[in-house]
Write a protein that holds these residues in place. Structure first.
Motif, PDB file in Angstrom:
ATOM      1  N   ASN A 121     -38.784 -23.560   9.816  1.00  0.00           N
ATOM      2  CA  ASN A 121     -39.975 -22.961   9.210  1.00  0.00           C
ATOM      3  C   ASN A 121     -39.693 -22.622   7.753  1.00  0.00           C
ATOM      4  O   ASN A 121     -38.547 -22.669   7.300  1.00  0.00           O
ATOM      5  CB  ASN A 121     -40.426 -21.702   9.991  1.00  0.00           C
ATOM      6  N   ALA A 122     -40.777 -22.314   7.057  1.00  0.00           N
ATOM      7  CA  ALA A 122     -40.667 -21.792   5.694  1.00  0.00           C
ATOM      8  C   ALA A 122     -40.808 -20.284   5.795  1.00  0.00           C
ATOM      9  O   ALA A 122     -41.607 -19.792   6.604  1.00  0.00           O
ATOM     10  CB  ALA A 122     -41.777 -22.368   4.836  1.00  0.00           C
ATOM     11  N   ALA A 123     -40.050 -19.547   5.001  1.00  0.00           N
ATOM     12  CA  ALA A 123     -40.120 -18.091   5.093  1.00  0.00           C
ATOM     13  C   ALA A 123     -39.871 -17.452   3.733  1.00  0.00           C
ATOM     14  O   ALA A 123     -39.251 -18.056   2.848  1.00  0.00           O
ATOM     15  CB  ALA A 123     -39.094 -17.582   6.108  1.00  0.00           C
ATOM     16  N   GLY A 124     -40.349 -16.239   3.597  1.00  0.00           N
ATOM     17  CA  GLY A 124     -40.096 -15.464   2.395  1.00  0.00           C
ATOM     18  C   GLY A 124     -38.821 -14.654   2.582  1.00  0.00           C
ATOM     19  O   GLY A 124     -38.600 -14.065   3.641  1.00  0.00           O
ATOM     20  N   GLY A 125     -37.985 -14.614   1.565  1.00  0.00           N
ATOM     21  CA  GLY A 125     -36.727 -13.877   1.660  1.00  0.00           C
ATOM     22  C   GLY A 125     -36.942 -12.388   1.416  1.00  0.00           C
ATOM     23  O   GLY A 125     -37.454 -11.992   0.366  1.00  0.00           O
ATOM     24  N   SER A 205     -52.776 -13.995   5.062  1.00  0.00           N
ATOM     25  CA  SER A 205     -52.450 -13.369   3.774  1.00  0.00           C
ATOM     26  C   SER A 205     -50.943 -13.105   3.737  1.00  0.00           C
ATOM     27  O   SER A 205     -50.345 -12.773   4.768  1.00  0.00           O
ATOM     28  CB  SER A 205     -53.236 -12.068   3.588  1.00  0.00           C
ATOM     29  N   PHE A 206     -50.358 -13.301   2.574  1.00  0.00           N
ATOM     30  CA  PHE A 206     -48.964 -12.933   2.408  1.00  0.00           C
ATOM     31  C   PHE A 206     -48.873 -11.404   2.412  1.00  0.00           C
ATOM     32  O   PHE A 206     -49.874 -10.698   2.313  1.00  0.00           O
ATOM     33  CB  PHE A 206     -48.407 -13.514   1.103  1.00  0.00           C
ATOM     34  N   GLU A 207     -47.652 -10.900   2.484  1.00  0.00           N
ATOM     35  CA  GLU A 207     -47.435  -9.467   2.677  1.00  0.00           C
ATOM     36  C   GLU A 207     -47.644  -8.682   1.379  1.00  0.00           C
ATOM     37  O   GLU A 207     -47.394  -9.190   0.293  1.00  0.00           O
ATOM     38  CB  GLU A 207     -45.992  -9.224   3.170  1.00  0.00           C
ATOM     39  N   THR A 208     -48.026  -7.435   1.543  1.00  0.00           N
ATOM     40  CA  THR A 208     -48.059  -6.533   0.389  1.00  0.00           C
ATOM     41  C   THR A 208     -46.627  -6.096   0.067  1.00  0.00           C
ATOM     42  O   THR A 208     -45.698  -6.312   0.865  1.00  0.00           O
ATOM     43  CB  THR A 208     -48.882  -5.262   0.686  1.00  0.00           C
ATOM     44  N   ALA A 222     -35.932 -12.281   6.648  1.00  0.00           N
ATOM     45  CA  ALA A 222     -36.920 -13.255   6.172  1.00  0.00           C
ATOM     46  C   ALA A 222     -38.201 -13.068   6.967  1.00  0.00           C
ATOM     47  O   ALA A 222     -38.173 -12.659   8.138  1.00  0.00           O
ATOM     48  CB  ALA A 222     -36.388 -14.677   6.340  1.00  0.00           C
ATOM     49  N   VAL A 223     -39.335 -13.379   6.318  1.00  0.00           N
ATOM     50  CA  VAL A 223     -40.640 -13.169   6.962  1.00  0.00           C
ATOM     51  C   VAL A 223     -41.434 -14.471   6.952  1.00  0.00           C
ATOM     52  O   VAL A 223     -41.436 -15.206   5.961  1.00  0.00           O
ATOM     53  CB  VAL A 223     -41.428 -12.031   6.264  1.00  0.00           C
ATOM     54  N   GLY A 224     -42.095 -14.751   8.079  1.00  0.00           N
ATOM     55  CA  GLY A 224     -42.908 -15.961   8.182  1.00  0.00           C
ATOM     56  C   GLY A 224     -44.036 -15.782   9.183  1.00  0.00           C
ATOM     57  O   GLY A 224     -44.308 -14.660   9.650  1.00  0.00           O
ATOM     58  N   MET A 225     -44.701 -16.899   9.488  1.00  0.00           N
ATOM     59  CA  MET A 225     -45.911 -16.834  10.315  1.00  0.00           C
ATOM     60  C   MET A 225     -45.831 -17.764  11.529  1.00  0.00           C
ATOM     61  O   MET A 225     -46.866 -18.219  12.023  1.00  0.00           O
ATOM     62  CB  MET A 225     -47.131 -17.212   9.464  1.00  0.00           C
ATOM     63  N   SER A 226     -44.633 -18.067  11.976  1.00  0.00           N
ATOM     64  CA  SER A 226     -44.521 -19.023  13.104  1.00  0.00           C
ATOM     65  C   SER A 226     -43.263 -18.737  13.917  1.00  0.00           C
ATOM     66  O   SER A 226     -42.654 -17.682  13.804  1.00  0.00           O
ATOM     67  CB  SER A 226     -44.463 -20.457  12.556  1.00  0.00           C
ATOM     68  N   ILE A 247     -35.826 -20.621   2.881  1.00  0.00           N
ATOM     69  CA  ILE A 247     -36.367 -19.535   2.052  1.00  0.00           C
ATOM     70  C   ILE A 247     -37.103 -20.184   0.868  1.00  0.00           C
ATOM     71  O   ILE A 247     -36.476 -20.722  -0.048  1.00  0.00           O
ATOM     72  CB  ILE A 247     -35.233 -18.589   1.562  1.00  0.00           C
ATOM     73  N   THR A 248     -38.416 -20.159   0.948  1.00  0.00           N
ATOM     74  CA  THR A 248     -39.224 -20.879  -0.051  1.00  0.00           C
ATOM     75  C   THR A 248     -39.675 -19.974  -1.189  1.00  0.00           C
ATOM     76  O   THR A 248     -40.161 -20.451  -2.212  1.00  0.00           O
ATOM     77  CB  THR A 248     -40.465 -21.494   0.613  1.00  0.00           C
ATOM     78  N   ASN A 249     -39.552 -18.686  -0.985  1.00  0.00           N
ATOM     79  CA  ASN A 249     -39.948 -17.736  -2.039  1.00  0.00           C
ATOM     80  C   ASN A 249     -39.269 -16.400  -1.750  1.00  0.00           C
ATOM     81  O   ASN A 249     -38.910 -16.128  -0.603  1.00  0.00           O
ATOM     82  CB  ASN A 249     -41.475 -17.545  -2.065  1.00  0.00           C
ATOM     83  N   GLU A 250     -39.103 -15.610  -2.797  1.00  0.00           N
ATOM     84  CA  GLU A 250     -38.569 -14.258  -2.582  1.00  0.00           C
ATOM     85  C   GLU A 250     -39.738 -13.336  -2.349  1.00  0.00           C
ATOM     86  O   GLU A 250     -40.695 -13.321  -3.150  1.00  0.00           O
ATOM     87  CB  GLU A 250     -37.772 -13.812  -3.809  1.00  0.00           C
ATOM     88  N   GLU A 265     -45.623 -23.278  -3.790  1.00  0.00           N
ATOM     89  CA  GLU A 265     -44.187 -23.043  -3.967  1.00  0.00           C
ATOM     90  C   GLU A 265     -43.451 -23.323  -2.649  1.00  0.00           C
ATOM     91  O   GLU A 265     -42.362 -23.905  -2.625  1.00  0.00           O
ATOM     92  CB  GLU A 265     -43.963 -21.578  -4.397  1.00  0.00           C
ATOM     93  N   VAL A 266     -44.089 -22.926  -1.550  1.00  0.00           N
ATOM     94  CA  VAL A 266     -43.507 -23.141  -0.223  1.00  0.00           C
ATOM     95  C   VAL A 266     -43.289 -24.637   0.012  1.00  0.00           C
ATOM     96  O   VAL A 266     -42.211 -25.088   0.412  1.00  0.00           O
ATOM     97  CB  VAL A 266     -44.447 -22.549   0.863  1.00  0.00           C
ATOM     98  N   LEU A 267     -44.310 -25.447  -0.290  1.00  0.00           N
ATOM     99  CA  LEU A 267     -44.219 -26.889  -0.034  1.00  0.00           C
ATOM    100  C   LEU A 267     -43.199 -27.550  -0.954  1.00  0.00           C
ATOM    101  O   LEU A 267     -42.433 -28.419  -0.529  1.00  0.00           O
ATOM    102  CB  LEU A 267     -45.595 -27.551  -0.221  1.00  0.00           C
TER     103      LEU A 267
HETATM  104  N1  HPA Z   1     -44.461 -14.597   3.884  1.00  0.00           N
HETATM  105  C1  HPA Z   1     -44.914 -15.085   5.041  1.00  0.00           C
HETATM  106  N2  HPA Z   1     -44.796 -16.362   5.386  1.00  0.00           N
HETATM  107  C2  HPA Z   1     -44.194 -17.186   4.521  1.00  0.00           C
HETATM  108  C3  HPA Z   1     -43.714 -16.734   3.278  1.00  0.00           C
HETATM  109  C4  HPA Z   1     -43.854 -15.366   2.950  1.00  0.00           C
HETATM  110  O1  HPA Z   1     -43.447 -14.895   1.874  1.00  0.00           O
HETATM  111  N3  HPA Z   1     -43.162 -17.805   2.656  1.00  0.00           N
HETATM  112  C5  HPA Z   1     -43.304 -18.874   3.497  1.00  0.00           C
HETATM  113  N4  HPA Z   1     -43.943 -18.494   4.607  1.00  0.00           N
END
Ligand code: HPA
Length: 296
Positions: A121-125, A205-208, A222-226, A247-250, A265-267
């Motif tokens: 998966n893709a996730a935020g660090g 929506s991404f996180e606050t 790391a945080v993601g949606m799957s 980790i596709t983004n901080e 940025e994720v892609l």
């Molecule tokens: N948050 C949630 N899901 C994500 C993120 C993120 O920052 N980056 C990629 N998937």
């Protein structure tokens, strides 16, 4: 009586079997390993030889993926002779599907004979030591939707899949984590290979900033949606699981920051790291042994 798919709680054993039987009538490949590709990482399917491809729309009962960056194809083939199936794209909670439907393909894999599931998966660090492009081997998860009662196993339990109250303290196979670490070191990936805890949220929506700070304090890296709900269903029906996050983004943790999470940025990050992730996954698949006779 209505089929379970019509009542909104998912699919019955018979419906999952019908899907598995339809697939087995269309291909001779009998996969032992399933690979689920995250956003921007669909190229993992390219490592399969003699691919037999099905679009999700053509597979009876299969949930569709509507997200840009997710192809929506199931690819059967072999990897160094080992039969595999690869999901190019998954569906997510934020697309509006009930959680039991999103996870239905995992049960189909079980009925096809799959023993090990590898998920990406893709996730935020959230961990401040992580950088964009790092790959985090998931050692555990925090299932936030589950805290609110949205667990894929909610509803009637069919014992043919698994027990009512499955254990999750061994969700991520420790031997597979160790194997990935060893192979990653051999491949020269130590600089970007991490190990940590994944937290799943519903999205889209991404996180606050406050949410990111909270998640980090709760122990997530790391945080993601799957992924976490798929892992629960895979463990319920007795498959081994290995998972990793790119980790596709901080995640933004600081009110002075001008950074903003975005899907492009994720892609893009997915594309850049995908070759190395493919190499790690294919080396792992080759080292897996089956029928409870594990090399690792
Ligand atoms: N948050 C949630 N899901 C994500 C993120 C993120 O920052 N980056 C990629 N998937």
């Amino acid at each position: 009586m209505l089929p379970e798919s019509a009542t909104g709680t998912g699919y019955s054993y018979e419906e999952c079997s019908a899907t598995a039987e339809w697939l087995m009538s269309q291909t001779e490949v009998r996969p032992l390993v399933a690979i689920v590709c995250g956003s921007g990482m669909g190229g993992l399917a390219d490592i399969l030889k003699d691919p037999v491809v099905f679009k999700y729309n053509d597979i009876p009962n299969f949930p569709q993926s509507t997200v840009h960056g997710h192809a929506g194809r199931l690819v059967f083939g072999t990897l160094k002779g080992k039969p595999c199936v690869c999901m190019q794209g998954r569906s997510h909670l934020y697309e509006g599907y009930p959680i039991q439907k999103i996870t239905m393909p995992i049960r189909v894999f079980k009925l096809l004979g799959v023993e090990t599931v590898i998920m990406t998966n893709a996730a935020g660090g959230l961990n401040q030591d992580y950088k964009v492009g790092d790959v985090m081997i998931i050692k555990d998860h925090i299932n936030m939707p589950g805290f609110a009662g949205n667990n894929p196993l909610v509803g009637p339990n069919d014992e043919r899949f698994g027990t009512r109250f499955p254990c999750m303290s061994d969700a991520y196979d420790r031997k597979l984590v160790q194997l990935a670490q060893e192979l990653g070191t051999d491949l020269g990936y130590s600089d970007f290979l991490r190990e940590g805890v994944y937290v799943v949220l519903g999205g889209p929506s991404f996180e606050t900033i406050a949410e990111c700070r909270m998640l980090h304090r709760l122990g997530a890296d790391a945080v993601g949606m799957s992924t976490a709900h798929e892992v629960i269903v895979a463990r319920h029906c007795g498959m081994r699981v290995f998972a990793m996050s790119l980790i596709t983004n901080e995640a933004v943790m600081n009110y002075d920051s001008q950074d903003k999470a975005n899907h492009e940025e994720v892609l893009e990050t997915g594309k850049q790291r995908s070759e190395q992730m493919q190499k790690l996954v294919s080396n792992m698949v080759v080292r897996l042994e089956h029928n409870n006779n594990f090399a690792c």
